[in-house]
Write a protein that holds these residues in place. Structure first.
Motif, short mmCIF file in Angstrom:
data_model
loop_
_atom_site.label_atom_id
_atom_site.label_comp_id
_atom_site.label_asym_id
_atom_site.label_seq_id
_atom_site.Cartn_x
_atom_site.Cartn_y
_atom_site.Cartn_z
N GLU A 8 3.47 54.01 38.84
CA GLU A 8 3.74 54.83 40.01
C GLU A 8 2.57 55.77 40.28
O GLU A 8 2.21 55.99 41.44
CB GLU A 8 5.03 55.62 39.79
N ILE B 231 3.77 51.04 42.42
CA ILE B 231 5.21 50.94 42.62
C ILE B 231 5.75 52.27 43.12
O ILE B 231 5.11 53.31 42.97
CB ILE B 231 5.96 50.53 41.33
N ALA C 112 12.16 49.38 41.10
CA ALA C 112 10.73 49.62 41.25
C ALA C 112 10.19 48.70 42.34
O ALA C 112 10.06 47.48 42.13
CB ALA C 112 10.01 49.39 39.94
N VAL D 81 7.31 47.21 44.73
CA VAL D 81 5.88 46.95 44.52
C VAL D 81 5.07 47.24 45.77
O VAL D 81 5.49 46.95 46.89
CB VAL D 81 5.68 45.48 44.09
#
Length: 265
Positions: free
Chosen positions: A77, A82, A92, A94
């Motif tokens: 992240e 993500i 999550a 993408v």
């Protein structure tokens, strides 16, 4: 003289690691999990907008705990790969890297080094004409390049009476030259530069609208039309020359008042 080893006088402990030892080891395991998931994203196994497997599935796949999976997610992240959504419908999601992502990091480096706008403009003057020549060199330019350029050119013509819309389509035309050049490295490199330049345009766009009349917009449209004809005919050298002159002329206005200003993210 150094002191005795920590475990001097007693055998080393065996069996289950302590909580401290587990905490030290866990980041490296999380890095390894993140690396595997990162490869899936960059290799296209998980498409843009797709979702990584649920945490429980990843725990079973990699044989790790939930904390490790969450740490791996945080790594991804932070990299912008993500977005973690919370709740029952979470997961999550993408994000495949795009030139805009590279532009942000590129821009931060330039901002930190106080690189002048004139320096960024110079890079564009040298690189974008190469893309114009590459477009002219493509064997499939009649179907894969020219129709797209003519479509943008048509939108520019329709926007001659609307300065703001004309500027947007003008930027779209230059971005199309890069996107259609057929060289992935140039697309990524110059694509990031184009995005960064477009962000700097906010500093002078208002004044440019006030100073640019319809006659000036018509002149720019004619140059773009000439450039499309050169691409269509496959004249690489002349496409490069016309593009270089056009970009240099277009940059005169912003550089006159903003050339020494440092690039900003």
């Amino acid at each position: 003289m150094t002191g005795p080893p920590v475990h001097a006088g007693r055998p080393p402990r065996t069996g289950r690691p302590t909580a401290v030892a587990e905490a030290v080891r866990r980041p490296s395991i999380a890095d390894a999990v993140a690396a595997r998931l990162r490869a899936r994203i960059l290799d296209g196994v998980v498409p843009d907008g797709g979702a990584l497997p649920k945490q429980d599935d990843l725990m079973a796949e990699f044989g790790v705990g939930r904390t490790t999976v969450r740490q791996a997610f945080r790594i991804l992240e932070t990299e912008g790969l993500i977005t973690v959504r919370r709740g029952n419908a979470g997961g999550a999601v993408v994000h495949v890297p795009q030139p805009a992502d590279a532009a942000h990091m590129f821009g931060m480096v330039m901002h930190a080094r106080q690189v002048a706008l004139a320096d960024l403009a110079g890079a564009m003057r040298h690189l974008e004409p190469v893309c114009a020549a590459l477009c002219a060199a493509r064997g499939d330019r009649a179907t894969e390049v020219v129709p797209h350029l003519r479509a943008v050119h048509g939108r520019m013509a329709a926007a001659l009476g609307d300065g703001r819309e004309y500027l947007r389509e003008n930027r779209a035309f230059h971005e199309a030259l890069v996107a259609l050049c057929g060289n992935a490295t140039m697309q990524i490199l110059l694509g990031a530069v184009e995005v960064l330049w477009a962000r700097q345009e906010q500093a002078w766009a208002g004044a440019a609208l006030a100073d640019t009349d319809r006659a000036a917009r018509e002149a720019g449209l004619r140059v773009h039309g000439r450039l499309i004809d050169l691409v269509e005919s496959g004249d690489e050298a002349e496409a490069y020359r016309v593009a270089a002159g056009h970009i240099a002329g277009a940059q005169e206005y912003p550089l006159r008042g903003h050339g020494e200003r440092a690039v900003r993210v």
